[in-house]
Design a protein around this motif. Sequence first.
Motif, PDB file in Angstrom:
ATOM      1  N   SER A 204      -9.248  -1.617   2.455  1.00 47.04           N
ATOM      2  CA  SER A 204      -8.662  -2.904   2.053  1.00 47.04           C
ATOM      3  C   SER A 204      -8.581  -3.000   0.532  1.00 47.04           C
ATOM      4  O   SER A 204      -7.768  -3.741  -0.002  1.00 47.04           O
ATOM      5  N   GLU A 205      -9.405  -2.228  -0.165  1.00 44.18           N
ATOM      6  CA  GLU A 205      -9.334  -2.211  -1.630  1.00 44.18           C
ATOM      7  C   GLU A 205      -8.283  -1.232  -2.139  1.00 44.18           C
ATOM      8  O   GLU A 205      -8.037  -1.129  -3.324  1.00 44.18           O
TER       9      GLU A 205
ATOM     10  N   GLU B  25     -13.316  -0.107   6.541  1.00 45.43           N
ATOM     11  CA  GLU B  25     -12.162  -0.953   6.252  1.00 45.43           C
ATOM     12  C   GLU B  25     -12.269  -1.600   4.860  1.00 45.43           C
ATOM     13  O   GLU B  25     -11.257  -1.851   4.209  1.00 45.43           O
ATOM     14  N   TYR B  26     -13.500  -1.831   4.398  1.00 42.55           N
ATOM     15  CA  TYR B  26     -13.692  -2.334   3.025  1.00 42.55           C
ATOM     16  C   TYR B  26     -13.047  -1.372   2.026  1.00 42.55           C
ATOM     17  O   TYR B  26     -12.391  -1.799   1.076  1.00 42.55           O
TER      18      TYR B  26
ATOM     19  N   TYR C  43       1.335  -5.197   3.936  1.00 36.49           N
ATOM     20  CA  TYR C  43       0.459  -5.955   4.832  1.00 36.49           C
ATOM     21  C   TYR C  43       0.715  -7.433   4.633  1.00 36.49           C
ATOM     22  O   TYR C  43       0.647  -7.924   3.508  1.00 36.49           O
TER      23      TYR C  43
ATOM     24  N   HIS D 257       0.850  -1.186   0.000  1.00 38.99           N
ATOM     25  CA  HIS D 257       0.000   0.000   0.000  1.00 38.99           C
ATOM     26  C   HIS D 257       0.889   1.240   0.000  1.00 38.99           C
ATOM     27  O   HIS D 257       1.699   1.414   0.896  1.00 38.99           O
TER      28      HIS D 257
ATOM     29  N   ARG E 155      -7.598  -3.676  10.024  1.00 39.59           N
ATOM     30  CA  ARG E 155      -6.201  -3.900   9.682  1.00 39.59           C
ATOM     31  C   ARG E 155      -5.511  -2.659   9.106  1.00 39.59           C
ATOM     32  O   ARG E 155      -4.450  -2.270   9.539  1.00 39.59           O
ATOM     33  N   VAL E 156      -6.147  -2.023   8.122  1.00 41.54           N
ATOM     34  CA  VAL E 156      -5.498  -0.876   7.473  1.00 41.54           C
ATOM     35  C   VAL E 156      -5.761   0.403   8.252  1.00 41.54           C
ATOM     36  O   VAL E 156      -4.850   1.189   8.498  1.00 41.54           O
TER      37      VAL E 156
ATOM     38  N   ARG F 195      -7.170   4.668   1.226  1.00 38.14           N
ATOM     39  CA  ARG F 195      -7.081   4.949   2.662  1.00 38.14           C
ATOM     40  C   ARG F 195      -7.532   6.367   2.999  1.00 38.14           C
ATOM     41  O   ARG F 195      -7.541   6.766   4.148  1.00 38.14           O
TER      42      ARG F 195
END
Length: 377
Positions: A244-245, A240-241, A47, A34, A77-78, A248
């Motif tokens: 995660s794609e 987060e979806y 990640y 990322h 997570r992100v 951010r």
Amino acid sequence: MILILSPDTRTDSEEFRQLEVYLDRIPNVRHRIHQETGEQQLLTEVYLIGDTASVSVEDISNLPAVERVVRISEEYRVLGRHKDGNRPTWFDYNGVRFGQDTLHVFAGLCAVNTPEHVELMMQALQQQGQVCTRMGAYKPRTSPYSFQGHGKSCLPYVFELAGKYGIKVVAMEVTHEAHVVEIREALEQTGHPTGIMLQIGTRNTQNFELLKYVGRQREYPVLLKRGFGITLEESLNAAEYLASEGNRKVVFGLRGMKTNMGDPHRNLVDFAHVPVVRRLTRMPVCIDPSHSVGTRDQAPDGLLDVMHVTAQGVIAGANMILVDFHPDPAKALVDGPQALTLEELPYFLEDVRVAREAYEKRQQLAMQYHRERPLSV
Ligand code: PEP
Ligand code: MN
């Protein structure tokens, strides 16, 4: 597990190649890169996904280009904080910084109605030194017979007028991926006079396919509103979806919860969650006092409920305020009864300034308190 690489590590460098060779050898662990291009440096995070329990933090820390390794113990997570205060809690877009330490007001029209009203709104914002606004072109409505927004036909004049009055970021709701395409086309056609923050409304917080689509594009930042009938955790997972794609640049919006317990407000105001979202994640937090309160009711002290709850959110550290204004609320096509008037704009902004100053003083007080008692932190 997250690997934070030294700033300006390029993916075509020898250090990066060595790192990838090492990572490729770890069984049952995939990795995802990322990158965030800031004004001054390129930030890269890697990640590690999968069976990371047996991966040694020490070994990974010694790899070339790795500055820090953070084990993720929690969700998000992100976007989560993961006990690492050094990861960015801000992003830049079109010359404006959005962070957990900034505050921007997005005063504007819930729904675009006429070019004249858009121009009056933009003009008033410029006079007050504002560079952000809200403008609804696509309106998700409860009734299929209600006005649904002007859609793409209004985009060219909205963008041109934004540019004319120095507005750098327009928050605009999208309910379908086609709307993002229409926005991109209209920006191109008008020569990019302004920037757009894509808004995902409370009715679409868990529209996962829309989230994935909007998350896959990195051009526009996103304001994700909390779902009005789901838990905070579910809404944060929706954010987060997006991340995660790959996107951010996400602001999390509190807009009140649907319950009769909130009556006579339209929704139960949830701005006590401003510090909670800031603690759990690195997202700037937006409050929407207009859709939370839904009226122009006034308290005996002379302050409108909308202004009271705005101050409550700001004094708790909110980073963005999305608020309905209208040059002539009686003629507003959507949500006129909750709109503030242009005459009220300087007064509203001053009230926000007072609340922000109080927040900053509270923050200094807290820092001083902890400085004097280092063991209490
Ligand atoms: C809006 O901001 O215009 C809106 C429809 O908000 P929400 O999704 O919070 O209802
Ligand atoms: Mn509205």
